[in-house]
Design a protein around this motif. Structure first.
Motif, short mmCIF file in Angstrom:
data_model
loop_
_atom_site.label_atom_id
_atom_site.label_comp_id
_atom_site.label_asym_id
_atom_site.label_seq_id
_atom_site.Cartn_x
_atom_site.Cartn_y
_atom_site.Cartn_z
N PHE A 200 0.85 -1.28 -0.11
CA PHE A 200 0.10 0.23 0.08
C PHE A 200 1.00 1.28 -0.17
O PHE A 200 0.63 2.44 -0.63
N GLY A 201 2.11 1.28 0.89
CA GLY A 201 2.80 2.29 0.84
C GLY A 201 3.56 2.39 -0.69
O GLY A 201 3.70 3.78 -1.07
N THR A 202 4.00 1.37 -1.23
CA THR A 202 4.53 1.59 -2.51
C THR A 202 3.72 2.10 -3.68
O THR A 202 4.13 2.71 -4.47
N ARG A 203 2.24 1.59 -3.37
CA ARG A 203 1.35 2.41 -4.43
C ARG A 203 1.11 3.78 -4.37
O ARG A 203 1.21 4.52 -5.07
N LEU A 204 1.30 4.50 -2.80
CA LEU A 204 1.29 5.71 -2.67
C LEU A 204 2.46 6.30 -3.32
O LEU A 204 2.25 7.50 -3.79
N LEU A 205 3.73 5.79 -3.02
CA LEU A 205 4.75 6.48 -3.56
C LEU A 205 4.82 6.41 -5.04
O LEU A 205 5.53 7.54 -5.71
N SER A 206 4.07 5.62 -5.73
CA SER A 206 4.11 5.49 -7.26
C SER A 206 3.19 6.67 -7.89
O SER A 206 3.25 6.73 -8.98
N TYR A 207 2.44 7.10 -7.34
CA TYR A 207 1.56 8.12 -7.71
C TYR A 207 2.23 9.37 -8.12
O TYR A 207 3.33 9.84 -7.52
N ASP A 208 1.83 10.28 -8.97
CA ASP A 208 2.45 11.17 -9.54
C ASP A 208 1.59 12.55 -9.51
O ASP A 208 0.28 12.37 -9.33
N SER A 209 2.23 13.71 -9.39
CA SER A 209 1.44 14.89 -9.68
C SER A 209 1.25 15.65 -10.94
O SER A 209 0.74 16.86 -11.04
N ALA A 210 1.60 15.02 -11.95
CA ALA A 210 1.89 15.42 -13.19
C ALA A 210 0.57 15.21 -14.15
O ALA A 210 0.07 14.08 -13.78
N GLY A 211 0.14 16.10 -14.76
CA GLY A 211 -0.92 15.77 -15.70
C GLY A 211 -2.14 15.31 -14.84
O GLY A 211 -2.55 16.11 -14.11
N ASN A 212 -2.95 14.09 -15.12
CA ASN A 212 -3.94 13.56 -14.17
C ASN A 212 -3.55 12.64 -13.08
O ASN A 212 -4.07 11.62 -12.71
N GLY A 213 -2.20 12.75 -12.67
CA GLY A 213 -1.89 12.13 -11.56
C GLY A 213 -2.47 12.12 -10.35
O GLY A 213 -3.17 13.24 -10.15
N ALA A 214 -2.53 11.27 -9.42
CA ALA A 214 -3.31 11.18 -8.25
C ALA A 214 -2.83 12.47 -7.57
O ALA A 214 -3.85 12.85 -6.63
N TYR A 215 -1.81 13.02 -7.54
CA TYR A 215 -1.50 14.23 -6.75
C TYR A 215 -1.65 15.34 -7.13
O TYR A 215 -1.09 16.38 -6.74
N SER A 219 -9.72 15.81 -6.24
CA SER A 219 -10.65 14.96 -6.97
C SER A 219 -9.86 13.67 -7.49
O SER A 219 -10.45 12.41 -7.77
N LEU A 220 -8.49 14.09 -8.33
CA LEU A 220 -7.94 12.91 -8.75
C LEU A 220 -7.43 12.03 -7.76
O LEU A 220 -7.28 10.77 -7.92
N PHE A 221 -6.86 12.35 -6.46
CA PHE A 221 -6.37 11.68 -5.45
C PHE A 221 -7.72 10.72 -4.98
O PHE A 221 -7.48 9.46 -4.82
N ARG A 222 -9.15 11.21 -4.96
CA ARG A 222 -10.14 10.45 -4.56
C ARG A 222 -10.25 9.33 -5.34
O ARG A 222 -10.95 8.35 -5.03
N GLN A 223 -10.16 9.54 -6.76
CA GLN A 223 -10.14 8.50 -7.77
C GLN A 223 -9.32 7.32 -7.81
O GLN A 223 -9.68 6.18 -8.11
N ARG A 224 -8.13 7.41 -6.93
CA ARG A 224 -7.38 6.46 -6.74
C ARG A 224 -7.52 5.68 -5.24
O ARG A 224 -7.32 4.76 -5.24
N PHE A 225 -7.83 6.66 -4.47
CA PHE A 225 -8.01 6.18 -3.00
C PHE A 225 -9.09 6.74 -2.12
O PHE A 225 -9.22 8.10 -1.90
N LYS A 226 -10.02 5.88 -1.81
CA LYS A 226 -11.45 6.40 -1.35
C LYS A 226 -11.56 6.80 0.20
O LYS A 226 -12.20 7.42 0.65
N GLY A 227 -10.49 6.15 0.82
CA GLY A 227 -10.37 6.23 2.43
C GLY A 227 -10.38 4.85 3.07
O GLY A 227 -10.14 3.88 2.73
N PHE A 228 -10.17 5.25 4.29
CA PHE A 228 -10.18 3.85 5.30
C PHE A 228 -11.63 3.54 5.88
O PHE A 228 -12.34 4.38 6.21
#
Length: 488
Positions: A200-215, A219-228
């Motif tokens: 799960f941590g590796t997945r978070l590290l792999s996200y990017d802030s460029a273009g439509n990246g999660a960061y 709203s783009l972050f919520r498309q990758r991770f909804k919560g706990f």
């Protein structure tokens, strides 16, 4: 209608109660329970009598669930599996933790980051129940199909949120949660720390802030991770309170990153990034009560007979309906004091499952047009000069007492003197009353048209009090309405 949020200050309330009792000392000290003549007060012949109050147990069912929890309130997590009177409680937490800003990035490119560990940290507040029985808490990822929104308030007793992907788990003893914690850049107390899977941590590290990246945006972050989603599994006999807005609540991502290359040798530095809870994070607390096999449930199925024992449990829980049958047809008189006296019925389990901090009394009014149908006690529950309800003077805060066997109990004395006076003079309707331990209530205040009042404690606290089976009930500690009056 106007809504007013009431913030309770128990120190101020207790002080006010002390002042009022001191002011009423002349009557109170000269009075003992039971019918009869009281020694004259200021040359007025004063009488004391007790009137019958019939009481009936009830529950806040799902159909009547109107309890929402603000994100800055205390959230509860855990399981109570064995309360002999109130059965089981299952409390689950759902929430988001996010980067503190967008666009967000770690200390280097995603392909140059290496996870050490990822830990979910919750700011611990308190434990209600058995602090020595171990609990196992599982952390899941909310399914992406959920419409989990930060601008939505969620009902405490209803949850349609789904989850399946297990991220981590921890078994612990609740009493250890206030111990000191030493972690990288985080040495403190009052934390629940649950290590999550490194994938799960590796997945978070792999996200990017460029273009439509999660960061790149919220709203783009919520498309990758909804919560706990957090749920206690198996054994346990307590619920634990947490503060999502606390500095101690966060997702700690410990990782290494490529800082420099010296002589063709890669040099890695270690650091930590935190995702936190903020105003744009969603949160919900789901609390399920199960009363199967309990005396409480048996009392709900005993027909129309009044109940000798009342079961009062904090929201979302139970309450008692009260009928002041002794007032019906009573002739007019000068009321010096009318108080509804409520006494705890002691059991050894009260030391584990403590009573609520206060009880509340309101009235059922079928003429109210909205769905609440409840109102504050007319004339007696009022706003003070500081803008707070006079809950202490009214009697919501208990006083300490002992029962016939020397056990410590709490006693509540609700001052409904002005309301009773208006009933006897024919200027006020005689309502059925409701005795409860609410988290908050939105109801009509004062005399119509009035305004709405919000009174505000959730999940923790339950108590059995002595009921009243009718005019033939001889229990000296029964629920009763005491009148101190003079004849006209």
């Amino acid at each position: 209608m106007k809504n007013r949020k009431i913030v309770l200050s128990f120190i101020a309330i207790v002080a006010t109660v002390a002042i009022v009792f001191s002011a009423c000392k002349k009557i109170n000290e000269a009075t003992e329970l039971g019918g009869g003549l009281i020694p004259p007060v200021d040359n007025i012949t004063t009488f004391d009598t007790l009137l019958t109050v019939q009481a009936f147990n009830d529950t806040f069912g799902l159909a009547n669930d109107s309890q929402y929890l603000a994100k800055n309130e205390e959230f509860f997590l855990g399981k109570i599996n064995n309360d002999p009177f109130f059965g089981q409680t299952d409390a689950r937490m759902f929430f988001e933790l996010k980067p503190q800003f967008f666009k967000y990035s770690f200390a280097n490119r995603p392909d140059s980051l290496f996870i050490d560990s990822v830990v979910l940290v919750l700011g611990y507040v308190e434990t209600y129940g058995d602090t020595n029985t171990a609990q196992t808490v599982n952390v899941y990822e909310l399914d992406q199909s959920n419409n989990f929104r930060s601008d939505t308030a969620y009902l405490v007793r209803q949850s349609n949120l789904t989850y399946s992907n297990l991220l981590g788990s921890r078994t612990f003893i609740p009493r250890t949660l206030d111990d000191s914690v030493k972690a990288y850049r985080d040495t403190t107390t009052n934390q629940l720390r649950i290590r999550l899977d490194n994938s799960f941590g590796t997945r978070l590290l792999s996200y990017d802030s460029a273009g439509n990246g999660a960061y790149a945006g919220d709203s783009l972050f919520r498309q990758r991770f909804k919560g706990f989603a957090l749920q206690s599994m198996g054994a346990g006999n307590a619920v634990m309170g947490f503060d999502l807005t606390s500095f101690n609540t966060k997702l700690a991502i410990y990782y290494r990153y490529e800082k420099r290359v010296v002589s063709n040798v890669q040099k890695l530095d270690t650091t930590v990034a935190y995702f936190t809870f903020s105003g744009n994070c969603a949160a919900a607390n789901f609390v399920k009560r199960e009363y199967a096999g309990t005396p409480l449930l048996a009392s709900l199925n005993n027909g129309n007979a009044p109940d000798p024992i009342l079961y009062l449990q904090n929201s979302p829980g139970t309450f008692a309906n009260l009928k002041l049958s002794g007032l019906a047809g009573l002739s007019n008189r000068v009321i010096h004091r009318a108080e509804l006296i409520v006494e705890q019925l002691y059991d050894i389990t009260d030391s584990t499952f403590r009573p609520p901090d206060y009880l509340y009394l309101d009235a059922y009014d079928p003429t109210i047009s909205n769905s609440y149908k409840f109102r504050t006690i007319p004339y007696d529950l009022t706003y003070t000069s500081s803008g707070a309800l006079n809950l202490g003077v009214f009697g919501c805060v208990p006083v300490r007492s002992i029962d016939n066997f020397g056990n410590p109990i709490r006693q509540w004395k609700f001052n409904i003197s002005r309301y009773v006076q208006h009933v006897l003079t024919g200027t006020q309707t005689l309502y059925d009353l409701r005795l409860s331990a609410p988290f908050s209530l939105n109801e009509q205040f004062g005399i119509p048209p009035g305004t709405d009042a919000t009174v505000g404690i959730l999940v923790k606290g339950r108590v059995r009090v002595v009921g009243n089976t009718g005019p033939l009930d001889t229990n000296p500690r029964r629920l009763r309405l005491r009148l101190i009056y003079s004849k006209l």
